[in-house]
Scaffold this motif. Sequence first.
Motif, PDB file in Angstrom:
ATOM      1  N   GLN A 283      40.416  62.802  55.736  1.00 13.59           N
ATOM      2  CA  GLN A 283      39.678  63.806  56.482  1.00 13.59           C
ATOM      3  C   GLN A 283      38.733  63.178  57.489  1.00 13.59           C
ATOM      4  N   GLN A 284      38.431  61.927  57.248  1.00 13.67           N
ATOM      5  CA  GLN A 284      37.419  61.267  58.058  1.00 13.67           C
ATOM      6  C   GLN A 284      37.906  60.902  59.450  1.00 13.67           C
ATOM      7  N   LYS A 285      39.168  61.130  59.702  1.00 18.33           N
ATOM      8  CA  LYS A 285      39.776  60.797  60.989  1.00 18.33           C
ATOM      9  C   LYS A 285      38.863  61.179  62.150  1.00 18.33           C
ATOM     10  N   THR A 286      38.438  60.203  62.894  1.00 21.09           N
ATOM     11  CA  THR A 286      37.571  60.506  64.028  1.00 21.09           C
ATOM     12  C   THR A 286      38.148  59.907  65.285  1.00 21.09           C
ATOM     13  N   TYR A 287      37.685  60.399  66.382  1.00 21.03           N
ATOM     14  CA  TYR A 287      38.139  59.867  67.658  1.00 21.03           C
ATOM     15  C   TYR A 287      37.081  58.912  68.168  1.00 21.03           C
ATOM     16  N   PHE A 479      43.466  68.569  71.831  1.00 25.18           N
ATOM     17  CA  PHE A 479      42.337  69.374  71.388  1.00 25.18           C
ATOM     18  C   PHE A 479      41.642  68.528  70.335  1.00 25.18           C
ATOM     19  N   TYR A 480      40.530  67.917  70.705  1.00 28.41           N
ATOM     20  CA  TYR A 480      39.896  66.934  69.833  1.00 28.41           C
ATOM     21  C   TYR A 480      38.760  67.591  69.060  1.00 28.41           C
ATOM     22  N   VAL A 481      38.984  67.751  67.767  1.00 28.92           N
ATOM     23  CA  VAL A 481      38.023  68.452  66.935  1.00 28.92           C
ATOM     24  C   VAL A 481      37.178  67.432  66.194  1.00 28.92           C
ATOM     25  N   LYS A 482      35.888  67.695  66.121  1.00 28.55           N
ATOM     26  CA  LYS A 482      34.956  66.724  65.547  1.00 28.55           C
ATOM     27  C   LYS A 482      35.237  66.458  64.073  1.00 28.55           C
ATOM     28  N   ASN A 483      35.341  67.486  63.273  1.00 24.04           N
ATOM     29  CA  ASN A 483      35.630  67.271  61.860  1.00 24.04           C
ATOM     30  C   ASN A 483      36.278  68.501  61.241  1.00 24.04           C
ATOM     31  N   ALA A 484      36.605  68.387  59.960  1.00 22.36           N
ATOM     32  CA  ALA A 484      37.367  69.440  59.300  1.00 22.36           C
ATOM     33  C   ALA A 484      36.596  70.754  59.222  1.00 22.36           C
ATOM     34  N   SER A 485      35.309  70.638  59.072  1.00 22.70           N
ATOM     35  CA  SER A 485      34.506  71.849  58.934  1.00 22.70           C
ATOM     36  C   SER A 485      34.599  72.722  60.183  1.00 22.70           C
ATOM     37  N   VAL A 486      34.806  72.085  61.328  1.00 22.59           N
ATOM     38  CA  VAL A 486      34.925  72.844  62.577  1.00 22.59           C
ATOM     39  C   VAL A 486      36.159  73.749  62.538  1.00 22.59           C
ATOM     40  N   ILE A 487      37.264  73.250  62.001  1.00 26.32           N
ATOM     41  CA  ILE A 487      38.478  74.064  61.927  1.00 26.32           C
ATOM     42  C   ILE A 487      38.225  75.284  61.058  1.00 26.32           C
ATOM     43  N   GLU A 488      37.486  75.063  59.977  1.00 27.92           N
ATOM     44  CA  GLU A 488      37.193  76.168  59.089  1.00 27.92           C
ATOM     45  C   GLU A 488      36.335  77.219  59.766  1.00 27.92           C
ATOM     46  N   ARG A 489      35.370  76.745  60.553  1.00 27.27           N
ATOM     47  CA  ARG A 489      34.516  77.684  61.275  1.00 27.27           C
ATOM     48  C   ARG A 489      35.297  78.383  62.383  1.00 27.27           C
ATOM     49  N   LEU A 490      36.241  77.663  62.970  1.00 35.17           N
ATOM     50  CA  LEU A 490      37.093  78.248  64.017  1.00 35.17           C
ATOM     51  C   LEU A 490      37.810  79.489  63.500  1.00 35.17           C
ATOM     52  N   ALA A 491      38.240  79.396  62.252  1.00 34.23           N
ATOM     53  CA  ALA A 491      39.025  80.479  61.678  1.00 34.23           C
ATOM     54  C   ALA A 491      38.193  81.748  61.480  1.00 34.23           C
ATOM     55  N   GLN A 492      36.870  81.623  61.544  1.00 34.27           N
ATOM     56  CA  GLN A 492      36.016  82.793  61.294  1.00 34.27           C
ATOM     57  C   GLN A 492      35.417  83.384  62.550  1.00 34.27           C
ATOM     58  N   ILE A 493      35.803  82.857  63.693  1.00 32.28           N
ATOM     59  CA  ILE A 493      35.225  83.301  64.965  1.00 32.28           C
ATOM     60  C   ILE A 493      35.636  84.743  65.267  1.00 32.28           C
ATOM     61  N   ALA A 712      34.053  70.314  69.558  1.00 28.34           N
ATOM     62  CA  ALA A 712      35.428  69.972  69.898  1.00 28.34           C
ATOM     63  C   ALA A 712      35.518  69.802  71.399  1.00 28.34           C
ATOM     64  N   ILE A 713      36.416  68.930  71.811  1.00 29.31           N
ATOM     65  CA  ILE A 713      36.645  68.731  73.232  1.00 29.31           C
ATOM     66  C   ILE A 713      38.080  69.147  73.522  1.00 29.31           C
ATOM     67  N   LEU A 714      38.254  70.011  74.498  1.00 30.28           N
ATOM     68  CA  LEU A 714      39.584  70.514  74.826  1.00 30.28           C
ATOM     69  C   LEU A 714      39.936  70.067  76.237  1.00 30.28           C
ATOM     70  N   ASP A 715      41.095  69.478  76.365  1.00 32.13           N
ATOM     71  CA  ASP A 715      41.560  69.076  77.675  1.00 32.13           C
ATOM     72  C   ASP A 715      41.787  70.337  78.520  1.00 32.13           C
ATOM     73  N   ALA A 716      41.297  70.303  79.754  1.00 32.15           N
ATOM     74  CA  ALA A 716      41.311  71.515  80.583  1.00 32.15           C
ATOM     75  C   ALA A 716      42.717  72.096  80.743  1.00 32.15           C
ATOM     76  N   SER A 717      43.728  71.229  80.783  1.00 29.84           N
ATOM     77  CA  SER A 717      45.080  71.728  80.988  1.00 29.84           C
ATOM     78  C   SER A 717      45.577  72.527  79.792  1.00 29.84           C
ATOM     79  N   LYS A 718      44.877  72.420  78.653  1.00 26.57           N
ATOM     80  CA  LYS A 718      45.319  73.108  77.441  1.00 26.57           C
ATOM     81  C   LYS A 718      44.494  74.347  77.146  1.00 26.57           C
ATOM     82  N   LEU A 719      43.626  74.713  78.062  1.00 29.75           N
ATOM     83  CA  LEU A 719      42.777  75.882  77.826  1.00 29.75           C
ATOM     84  C   LEU A 719      43.614  77.118  77.534  1.00 29.75           C
TER      85      LEU A 719
END
Lengths: 791, 61
Positions: A283-287, A479-493, A712-719
């Motif tokens: 899970q620790q995978k970081t960029y 789509f570079y996400v900081k950590n796993a918790s961000v994905i979880e929060r994404l799902a609740q937006i 998270a950082i998203l490449d503009a072409s993938k918006l």
Amino acid sequence: MEESTCYHCGDHCGEKPLRFQNKSFCCNGCKTVFEIFNENDLTCYYDLQDSPGAVPKEIEGKYDFLSQDKIIDKLTEFRSDSIEIATLYIPHIHCSSCIWILENLNKLNHNISDSVVNFGKKTVRVTYNNENSSLKEVVLLLSAIGYEPYISLDDFKSGEKHINRSLIYKLGVAGFGFGNIMFLSFPEYFEVNEFWLEQYKHMFRWIMFVLSIPVVFYSAQDYFSSAFKGLKARILNIDVPIALGISVLFLRSSIEIAFDIGSGFFDSLAGLVFFLLLGKFFQQKTYDFLSFERDYKSYFPIAITKVNKKGKEVSIQVYDIKKGDRLLIRNEELIPVDGILISGRGKIDYSFVTGESQTVTKSSGDKLFAGGKQTNGIIELEALKSVEQSYLTQLWSNDVFNKEKEDGFTSITDTISKHFTLTILSIAFIATTYWLLTDVSKAMNVFTAVLIIACPCAIALSAPFTFGNLLRIFGKLKFYVKNASVIERLAQINTIVFDKTGTLTANKASQAIYEGEALNAREALILKNTLRGSNHPLSRTLYDILEANDIVTLDTFTEHVGKGIEAKHDNIALKIGSASFVGSETTPNNLNTTVHISSNDLYKGKYTFYNRYRKGVAKLFNQLKAHFDLVVLSGDNEGERDNLKKLLPGKTKLIFNQKPEDKLDYIKYHQSEGANVMMVGDGLNDAGALAQSEVGIAISDDINVFSPACDAILDASKLKFLYQYLRASKGAIKIIKWSFALSFIYNIVGLYFAVTGQLAPVVAAILMPLSSISIVVFTTVCTNILGRRLK
Amino acid sequence: MSVIYIVLTVSVIVGVGFFIVFLMAVKSGQYDDSYTPSVRILFEDELVKEKSKQSIKSKTD
């Protein structure tokens, strides 16, 4: 002549490429770099990768501050009388050629003894002799070959950068213990009551005991401390049952071997810890090359040139700037404080701040805000404030920047673990009570067995492996996400807020629409040719938009600074520029940028510039509108309102004239009403909103350049794929719920053995790894299917 | 029969040996950058090859 690309940087060379050794170059800078490499036998640089280089930038005087002792002290990690070591961040590092040339720096300057590239972090660690050379010389050399290091205020922290390797150590210890304990416990599983084994099994068991000590007390210590913290805060997090399971496993096993009752569960214990840590590691995978923690310090320079009372130029540190100081800003330098322009022509690029790349022209007496980049010669300004008090930097005094978003967020695992822990404890007590009444000797055995087998290894692994894998899939899709918790929060937006400039609009091109009397063919021809000669950003934009025309030589051409251009050809005199310059009678009641045109002093019409929106924005909004509340927050004026209204679905809220603090407050207000807000922005002016929102996504045209602190950082072409990413995050939650269900099945089977009092070590040793591994396989396969649907 | 003590000792020593090597590897920073070395390993030859090519080129020029 055919279009050719530059041998060094790969850009188009235009109509007149520079030729050298049968190779084309787009500019003198590239050619010079090639010459340097050529002289030093380093042209192999170009064999590894086609056109790997960057155009060297003008840097005269920019690095004078590097001769200051105090600054060298902060930037170097080691300094002695003869040797200095410095690690420099170089954003351009992008291919194997870069590694090769940077590690051969010693061929270009013999005072450099060693240079080591870290490709992931885009840094080079240079060791050089400081008697004959200096940090400044190294930086100048790097800049000269197109690898200009980025030195910002962020580097200005003293002290070694600490690398935390403890997880790798812990994983190593647990793996070592697990493997060896496995070997030692196997004989007893297969050869029961064998003579020699009976002789030696005690020794085997004690060795296992010794091996398990570091596993429990070192590798697993985070689980204990986390469980303790959780209990203190009255939260039953997932680490509580894990810590309980580990301690019961260890205590019961130790007691079993001490009193010669059985062989204990040391293998299950070590395996459990090993798998859990593996999940954490995954899970620790970081960029490495991305930073999610940037504030204005990463953008700002360390030092700036000050003109002192005697008119002499001195380098001073940015923090030492006081109100009233006169500062010199060179081309390509950032303005560190709010100030008033005193002399020179300011052409300020505020793209760091607003995302808008169109430069703003300022003349003497105008106010300049910190964060802008001067792009045209030298200017002098007088500081109005200190660095921390400037308009932009003030934003960072807001509390929101000191808050961790993970705090106060209950993850799906923690939610389930609360019910899980209570259920397990009650099962344990009920079973124990039953056995106390029927067979007292077995009661303790059953109690511990329940806690051991119910240790929620599989539950604890579900989320790390699902999110970890999705993180990697997202990363491949830029789509570079900081950590796993961000994905979880994404799902609740449920609410998405967009910034306009630089986020929804494309950074470079804009659109221009002509209104007025049509130009005839000859006028159009002259217009195009006039624009060709001008370097004003609006001229360049308009030039690119207009149809191609023949090239003619103009009779006269004059550019009036801040007003417009005058040109004459074959008795047609064109005036292009502001309304007053051209002589337009209509008072412009328009918020958009316009360029007016007159021919022979006769007003013709005007080009109105509109933002050009990124491809797919309308489609994205239409996909999103059914599921989310959509808002566009813009710092600009209302000039684009009608344009946006046409483009976006009707219920999108459009709010203009928002200051950075306003954006933050807007999000705060909606959160207080119960909304889960995602902010999509790009500039530093969005930094507050990005930090305040549940998930802040920074849009970036080039992920190597800086983006503000975000999740998270998203490449503009993938918006345009944003909706798909959001759906995938929701899918991930579903996968986790399914794997919870799966692990409950294992738990029920295990509990059957436990409560009936027949949990043999071999059952535990099979069941626990089996459940863990099958969960890992299940989540990995499912997320990969999810990922394939994304493509 | 006491051969089992020897075997056990040897196996533990071998295990611990590898473990120490692992710790040293982590400590020396080998796990900090897992990408660059994979590129770097392919470089060594090119410098030599390139030099000979360069000399040929300068002769023909």
